[in-house]
Design a protein around this motif. Structure first.
Motif, PDB file in Angstrom:
ATOM      1  N   VAL A 117     -16.165 -31.058  36.339  1.00 13.47           N
ATOM      2  CA  VAL A 117     -16.144 -32.239  35.477  1.00 13.47           C
ATOM      3  C   VAL A 117     -16.359 -31.861  34.019  1.00 13.47           C
ATOM      4  CG1 VAL A 117     -17.323 -34.405  34.937  1.00 13.47           C
ATOM      5  CG2 VAL A 117     -16.880 -33.794  37.316  1.00 13.47           C
ATOM      6  N   GLU A 118     -17.262 -30.918  33.782  1.00 11.45           N
ATOM      7  CA  GLU A 118     -17.544 -30.533  32.402  1.00 11.45           C
ATOM      8  C   GLU A 118     -16.318 -29.925  31.726  1.00 11.45           C
ATOM      9  OE1 GLU A 118     -20.037 -31.233  30.418  1.00 11.45           O
ATOM     10  OE2 GLU A 118     -20.813 -32.426  32.075  1.00 11.45           O
ATOM     11  N   SER A 119     -15.529 -29.163  32.473  1.00 11.90           N
ATOM     12  CA  SER A 119     -14.298 -28.600  31.897  1.00 11.90           C
ATOM     13  C   SER A 119     -13.324 -29.705  31.522  1.00 11.90           C
ATOM     14  CB  SER A 119     -13.641 -27.643  32.902  1.00 11.90           C
ATOM     15  OG  SER A 119     -14.465 -26.528  33.144  1.00 11.90           O
ATOM     16  N   LEU A 120     -13.227 -30.735  32.375  1.00 15.03           N
ATOM     17  CA  LEU A 120     -12.366 -31.870  32.047  1.00 15.03           C
ATOM     18  C   LEU A 120     -12.846 -32.568  30.782  1.00 15.03           C
ATOM     19  CD1 LEU A 120     -11.589 -33.700  35.425  1.00 15.03           C
ATOM     20  CD2 LEU A 120     -10.019 -32.374  34.008  1.00 15.03           C
ATOM     21  N   ARG A 121     -14.145 -32.740  30.670  1.00 11.74           N
ATOM     22  CA  ARG A 121     -14.680 -33.416  29.488  1.00 11.74           C
ATOM     23  C   ARG A 121     -14.412 -32.618  28.222  1.00 11.74           C
ATOM     24  NH1 ARG A 121     -20.307 -35.568  32.314  1.00 11.74           N
ATOM     25  NH2 ARG A 121     -19.465 -37.582  32.992  1.00 11.74           N
ATOM     26  N   ASN A 122     -14.563 -31.309  28.329  1.00 11.56           N
ATOM     27  CA  ASN A 122     -14.302 -30.467  27.161  1.00 11.56           C
ATOM     28  C   ASN A 122     -12.835 -30.540  26.738  1.00 11.56           C
ATOM     29  OD1 ASN A 122     -16.968 -29.610  27.059  1.00 11.56           O
ATOM     30  ND2 ASN A 122     -16.597 -27.820  28.357  1.00 11.56           N
ATOM     31  N   ALA A 123     -11.960 -30.727  27.735  1.00  7.31           N
ATOM     32  CA  ALA A 123     -10.525 -30.712  27.438  1.00  7.31           C
ATOM     33  C   ALA A 123      -9.981 -32.070  27.025  1.00  7.31           C
ATOM     34  CB  ALA A 123      -9.754 -30.212  28.660  1.00  7.31           C
ATOM     35  N   TYR A 124     -10.557 -33.157  27.581  1.00  8.58           N
ATOM     36  CA  TYR A 124      -9.910 -34.455  27.413  1.00  8.58           C
ATOM     37  C   TYR A 124     -10.779 -35.538  26.773  1.00  8.58           C
ATOM     38  CZ  TYR A 124      -6.508 -32.360  30.562  1.00  8.58           C
ATOM     39  OH  TYR A 124      -5.588 -31.525  31.128  1.00  8.58           O
ATOM     40  N   ASP A 125     -12.085 -35.389  26.792  1.00  9.89           N
ATOM     41  CA  ASP A 125     -12.913 -36.390  26.115  1.00  9.89           C
ATOM     42  C   ASP A 125     -12.567 -36.385  24.627  1.00  9.89           C
ATOM     43  OD1 ASP A 125     -14.193 -37.252  28.319  1.00  9.89           O
ATOM     44  OD2 ASP A 125     -16.208 -36.819  27.629  1.00  9.89           O
ATOM     45  N   THR A 126     -12.249 -37.514  24.099  1.00 13.03           N
ATOM     46  CA  THR A 126     -11.872 -37.542  22.685  1.00 13.03           C
ATOM     47  C   THR A 126     -12.251 -38.878  22.053  1.00 13.03           C
ATOM     48  OG1 THR A 126     -10.039 -37.404  21.123  1.00 13.03           O
ATOM     49  CG2 THR A 126      -9.550 -38.376  23.272  1.00 13.03           C
ATOM     50  N   ALA A 127     -12.588 -38.812  20.806  1.00  4.72           N
ATOM     51  CA  ALA A 127     -12.841 -40.041  20.046  1.00  4.72           C
ATOM     52  C   ALA A 127     -11.909 -40.101  18.841  1.00  4.72           C
ATOM     53  CB  ALA A 127     -14.290 -40.074  19.598  1.00  4.72           C
ATOM     54  N   SER A 128     -10.880 -39.235  18.841  1.00  7.33           N
ATOM     55  CA  SER A 128      -9.963 -39.188  17.702  1.00  7.33           C
ATOM     56  C   SER A 128      -8.776 -40.115  17.942  1.00  7.33           C
ATOM     57  CB  SER A 128      -9.465 -37.750  17.499  1.00  7.33           C
ATOM     58  OG  SER A 128      -8.793 -37.294  18.655  1.00  7.33           O
ATOM     59  N   GLY A 129      -8.114 -40.481  16.859  1.00  3.23           N
ATOM     60  CA  GLY A 129      -6.952 -41.342  16.984  1.00  3.23           C
ATOM     61  C   GLY A 129      -7.348 -42.742  17.415  1.00  3.23           C
ATOM     62  N   PRO A 130      -6.412 -43.474  17.981  1.00  2.00           N
ATOM     63  CA  PRO A 130      -6.686 -44.876  18.339  1.00  2.00           C
ATOM     64  C   PRO A 130      -7.355 -45.044  19.705  1.00  2.00           C
ATOM     65  CG  PRO A 130      -4.402 -44.355  18.810  1.00  2.00           C
ATOM     66  CD  PRO A 130      -4.986 -43.106  18.206  1.00  2.00           C
ATOM     67  N   LEU A 131      -7.659 -43.934  20.380  1.00  2.00           N
ATOM     68  CA  LEU A 131      -8.084 -43.999  21.780  1.00  2.00           C
ATOM     69  C   LEU A 131      -9.407 -43.276  21.995  1.00  2.00           C
ATOM     70  CD1 LEU A 131      -6.804 -45.022  24.521  1.00  2.00           C
ATOM     71  CD2 LEU A 131      -6.021 -42.663  24.851  1.00  2.00           C
ATOM     72  N   ASP A 132     -10.306 -43.918  22.725  1.00  2.00           N
ATOM     73  CA  ASP A 132     -11.522 -43.255  23.212  1.00  2.00           C
ATOM     74  C   ASP A 132     -11.342 -42.953  24.693  1.00  2.00           C
ATOM     75  OD1 ASP A 132     -13.054 -43.160  20.923  1.00  2.00           O
ATOM     76  OD2 ASP A 132     -13.926 -45.150  21.238  1.00  2.00           O
ATOM     77  N   VAL A 133     -11.754 -41.757  25.123  1.00  4.26           N
ATOM     78  CA  VAL A 133     -11.640 -41.370  26.534  1.00  4.26           C
ATOM     79  C   VAL A 133     -13.017 -40.964  27.039  1.00  4.26           C
ATOM     80  CG1 VAL A 133     -10.554 -39.832  28.205  1.00  4.26           C
ATOM     81  CG2 VAL A 133      -9.280 -40.577  26.192  1.00  4.26           C
ATOM     82  N   THR A 134     -13.437 -41.566  28.140  1.00  5.92           N
ATOM     83  CA  THR A 134     -14.715 -41.240  28.776  1.00  5.92           C
ATOM     84  C   THR A 134     -14.462 -40.968  30.243  1.00  5.92           C
ATOM     85  OG1 THR A 134     -15.751 -42.841  27.277  1.00  5.92           O
ATOM     86  CG2 THR A 134     -17.109 -41.982  29.073  1.00  5.92           C
ATOM     87  N   ILE A 135     -15.078 -39.915  30.760  1.00  5.32           N
ATOM     88  CA  ILE A 135     -14.823 -39.499  32.144  1.00  5.32           C
ATOM     89  C   ILE A 135     -16.020 -39.815  33.021  1.00  5.32           C
ATOM     90  CG2 ILE A 135     -14.333 -37.529  33.649  1.00  5.32           C
ATOM     91  CD1 ILE A 135     -12.845 -36.251  31.332  1.00  5.32           C
ATOM     92  N   GLY A 136     -15.765 -40.520  34.098  1.00  7.83           N
ATOM     93  CA  GLY A 136     -16.793 -40.850  35.079  1.00  7.83           C
ATOM     94  C   GLY A 136     -16.243 -40.670  36.478  1.00  7.83           C
ATOM     95  N   GLY A 137     -16.800 -41.418  37.416  1.00  5.86           N
ATOM     96  CA  GLY A 137     -16.342 -41.310  38.794  1.00  5.86           C
ATOM     97  C   GLY A 137     -17.329 -40.588  39.686  1.00  5.86           C
ATOM     98  N   ARG A 138     -16.968 -40.476  40.970  1.00  3.30           N
ATOM     99  CA  ARG A 138     -17.876 -39.949  41.990  1.00  3.30           C
ATOM    100  C   ARG A 138     -18.336 -38.532  41.686  1.00  3.30           C
ATOM    101  NH1 ARG A 138     -17.137 -37.107  46.607  1.00  3.30           N
ATOM    102  NH2 ARG A 138     -14.897 -37.024  46.209  1.00  3.30           N
ATOM    103  N   ALA A 139     -17.412 -37.643  41.348  1.00  4.29           N
ATOM    104  CA  ALA A 139     -17.794 -36.259  41.070  1.00  4.29           C
ATOM    105  C   ALA A 139     -18.647 -36.162  39.813  1.00  4.29           C
ATOM    106  CB  ALA A 139     -16.546 -35.386  40.923  1.00  4.29           C
ATOM    107  N   ALA A 140     -18.356 -37.030  38.844  1.00  4.01           N
ATOM    108  CA  ALA A 140     -19.123 -37.003  37.596  1.00  4.01           C
ATOM    109  C   ALA A 140     -20.563 -37.442  37.818  1.00  4.01           C
ATOM    110  CB  ALA A 140     -18.450 -37.886  36.556  1.00  4.01           C
ATOM    111  N   VAL A 141     -20.785 -38.345  38.782  1.00  6.97           N
ATOM    112  CA  VAL A 141     -22.156 -38.764  39.084  1.00  6.97           C
ATOM    113  C   VAL A 141     -22.996 -37.561  39.507  1.00  6.97           C
ATOM    114  CG1 VAL A 141     -23.606 -40.130  40.630  1.00  6.97           C
ATOM    115  CG2 VAL A 141     -21.512 -41.116  39.718  1.00  6.97           C
ATOM    116  N   GLY A 142     -22.446 -36.761  40.432  1.00  7.20           N
ATOM    117  CA  GLY A 142     -23.174 -35.572  40.873  1.00  7.20           C
ATOM    118  C   GLY A 142     -23.425 -34.595  39.750  1.00  7.20           C
ATOM    119  N   THR A 143     -22.429 -34.399  38.896  1.00  7.08           N
ATOM    120  CA  THR A 143     -22.577 -33.481  37.763  1.00  7.08           C
ATOM    121  C   THR A 143     -23.662 -33.949  36.808  1.00  7.08           C
ATOM    122  OG1 THR A 143     -20.269 -32.780  37.899  1.00  7.08           O
ATOM    123  CG2 THR A 143     -21.394 -32.466  35.792  1.00  7.08           C
TER     124      THR A 143
END
Length: 712
Positions: A117-143
């Motif tokens: 999950v952390e690798s996904l966040r490093n690659a895709y979490d973004t606050a730039s441009g017109p879009l905010d992306v936040t990653i959650g879900g079942r696997a993220a809870v455990g992480t």
């Protein structure tokens, strides 16, 4: 030799963190919901691992600029080799994947293997441009929970250890004596880490067992070392040389520690009876740390005392003119008052504890989800938005799966007519109120013929209505097909059933084993019964307060958690830990009272002097252990907060109200019958029982000036 073993244990123990499980452990593997989850995983790839929450900074997700950025991100995610079964609103335009206000949209995916999950966040979490992306879900809870446990552990120990060290120095009046309990604590904790590392390689062990190891290991080691060192200093003060003092300390305090550790270990071993590996993990950690702390206290600590001798009092604080004693005139006076006026002193305590227990009557049960994390957690942010803004939140849906080929058309139509069911999606169609309202999804039928059905409901999974719906669905005939019902609500129903079905047996094992151990220690039938009654009273009061705090929301803003139904597993854990620790202090007190009784003292003298010689010790031991546990009140995981605050509060209640007031009252009510047992049981105790028996020269002997501690 001990140093070498400790170094090896430390090296092995620190590998435990990479072997312990950060997800799950709250389900019965044999339950229908668990089997449904396994079938879904093997036949349909399982549930989604991650949820990508895409939020428009302005406008809606369908605004041209937002949609363009989201579409580009979607293409990147679809080509990511670590993800499979990727589905996005921006490719399907499916209404359930868009929030009601249009501010958010989601994409979901499964990991192709052991995803990060952390690798996904490093690659895709973004606050730039017109879009905010936040990653959650079942696997993220455990992480996120795993990361939180690590930071919580560091914070709790950074708070607890300095406070404990200062308190130990104050209690002993000597830096050298104060360091001995910490040395035993280090052995207990590192030794148990090594044990968990070995067990983690062979079976599932929850990462939360680390919290119990550090809190209980440090606390019990301090308890046991406090008792041993205090007794050793008493023996030195009585005129014995170092060798005689060590031998006498092990004969008396060492034997008390052995019985105390056995009572705690028995209470925690009851957790092995439950199929949830979350609870079994605490049994592994709890029994392991208790036994290691006991062995260290009765083997390693005497060796250290033999080396130190009178130097145990070295590095004395400048303002301490003499070695602090263990005798407390205050506790002796309290015991004397309770013995003289049992109703006046005992009734208010019983009433107070009974009132505190009343909220337990309205306890609600649940299983953990991302809401156990703070609102600052990314996973929690995603979960809160899904619950608030997405009408068809998948966490509420039930996942049904047939165990073999089946015709699900008629079955799904009948399910859709149940109260609370919004729709039932299958491979043959989507059904609402008994009618097909849309085409089916062929992917919901596996090549083996096994069918998957998704039942949408507006009921929260933790609500009574949601749980009742699970039972109703399971009662609907499936035209001869074998159907397993899964989903969050079904997991909660099955978890509660797994615990409740074994709870009477576990409680019975704890009660009977504790009764037998206390009988072997005291030779009395009534003493164990009194202890069990008082422990249940104190435990009920503690759990009642936990309901008010963690379910009703007392102190929630100050502690930073969200009030939720109480985790069923954590309540069982609290029961076993608190019960065991209560018996720990019971043995400490009764051992000294029994000494005086065996020397022929009358009941009042035995109780008053017994509590006078142990009250200060037990109070300080309880405060030190409570500090270690209450430090976890700073945790960012709410049920770890409940574990720390509940255990710490229970210990303080037990060491003051129960041991300080109700034990003398109970002894006064029982009188000389307190030590009664049938003749055949007395013979059994004479053959196999163990108890402390002071030598004639002991400072507790009847002709000792110490007997004049309090006039009764």
């Amino acid at each position: 030799m001990t140093v070498l073993v400790l170094m090896g244990a430390g090296a092995l123990g620190f590998t435990a963190f990479g072997k312990l499980k950060t997800d799950g452990g709250f389900q019965d593997p044999a339950a229908d919901s668990s089997q449904a989850q396994e079938l879904l995983k093997s036949q349909f790839g399982g549930e989604n691992d991650v949820v990508f929450l895409m939020s428009a900074k302005s406008g809606t997700v369908d605004s041209p600029a937002v949609r363009s950025a989201a579409t580009a991100l979607t293409e990147r995610l679809r080509s990511d080799a670590t993800l499979v079964d990727f589905t996005s609103y921006f490719t399907t335009n499916a209404p359930p994947m868009r929030s009601a206000d249009g501010k958010h949209a989601i994409a979901v995916a499964k990991f192709a293997g052991n995803g990060d999950v952390e690798s996904l966040r490093n690659a895709y979490d973004t606050a730039s441009g017109p879009l905010d992306v936040t990653i959650g879900g079942r696997a993220a809870v455990g992480t996120d929970i795993g990361a939180q446990v690590g930071s919580d552990l560091a914070l709790a120990e950074s708070i607890a250890v300095p406070i404990i060290l200062v308190l130990l120095v104050v209690v002993f009046g000597s830096v050298v004596a104060a360091l001995l309990p910490l040395a035993i604590g280090a052995i207990a904790v590192l030794g148990t880490f090594a044990l968990l590392s070995i067990l983690g390689s062979a079976t599932d062990v929850s990462v939360f067992s680390i919290n119990l190891t550090t809190a209980l290991g440090l606390g019990l080691a301090i308890d046991y070392a406090l008792l041993m060192v205090s007794r050793f200093r008493e023996e030195l003060a009585a005129g014995r040389d170092t060798t005689e003092a060590v031998v006498r300390t092990v004969e008396t305090a060492g034997r008390t520690i052995m019985f105390s550790a056995l009572t705690v270990a028995v209470a925690l071993s009851a957790l092995l009876m439950f199929p949830l590996y979350f609870l079994r993990s605490f049994a592994y950690a709890g029994v392991g740390v208790v036994i290691i702390a006991m062995v260290s206290a009765i083997l390693v600590l005497p060796a250290l005392l033999a080396v130190l001798g009178p130097k145990v009092n070295s590095a004395r604080l400048p303002w301490v003119k003499k070695t602090p004693g263990s005798v407390s005139a205050m506790w002796a006076k309290i015991a004397s008052t309770a013995m003289r006026r049992p109703l006046l002193t005992g009734a208010p305590v019983v009433i107070l504890l009974a009132i505190a227990a009343i909220p337990l009557l309205r306890v609600e049960f649940g299983t953990p989800d991302e809401r156990v994390l703070t609102t600052a957690s990314e996973t929690r942010v995603v979960g809160d938005v899904l619950r608030a803004d997405f009408p068809s939140d998948d966490s509420k849906a039930m996942q049904l799966v047939t165990r073999g080929p089946a015709d699900v058309t008629d079955y799904a139509a009948r399910l859709s007519q149940l109260r609370g069911v919004e729709s039932v999606a299958t491979s043959t169609g989507t059904y609402v109120d008994g009618r097909s309202t849309g085409p089916g999804n062929p992917a919901m039928a596996a090549e083996s013929g096994i069918q998957r059905l998704t039942l949408a409901t507006g009921y929260d999974a933790h609500s009574t209505a949601g749980q009742d719906l699970v039972r109703t669905v399971r009662a609907v005939p499936a035209n001869g097909a074998d159907v397993l019902v899964g989903g969050e609500a079904a997991r909660l129903v099955d978890s509660k059933a797994a615990i409740s079905s074994r709870l009477p047996l576990a409680a019975g094992l704890v009660a009977i084993s504790t009764f037998l151990l206390l009988f072997l220690f005291t030779g009395s039938v009534l003493q164990p019964l009194r202890a069990l009654l008082f422990n249940v009273l104190g435990l009920s009061a503690t759990l009642g307060v936990m309901v008010m705090i963690f379910q009703e929301g007392w102190l929630s803003s100050w502690l930073g958690f969200t009030p939720l139904p109480l985790d069923t597993s954590m309540l069982v854990l609290l029961f076993c830990i608190v019960f065991g620790l209560s018996m720990d202090y019971e043995v400490f007190v009764v051992s000294r009272i029994k000494e005086m009784h065996s020397l022929g003292a009358d009941p009042r003298t035995a109780v008053t002097q017994g509590l006078g010689r142990t009250g200060r010790l037990i109070t300080m031991a309880a405060v030190l252990l409570a500090v270690s546990l209450l430090a976890f009140g700073t945790s960012g995981v709410s049920f770890i907060q409940m574990f720390g605050i509940g255990s710490g509060l229970a210990i303080l209640i037990d060491a003051t109200l129960i041991r300080g007031v109700l034990v003398p009252v109970g002894m006064r009510v029982l009188g000389r019958a307190a030590w009664w047992a049938p003749s055949w049981m007395r013979r059994v105790h004479g053959r196999v029982g163990l108890s402390e028996g002071p030598s004639p020269e002991s400072p507790e002997a009847p002709d000792s000036p110490e007997r004049e501690l309090v006039k009764v």
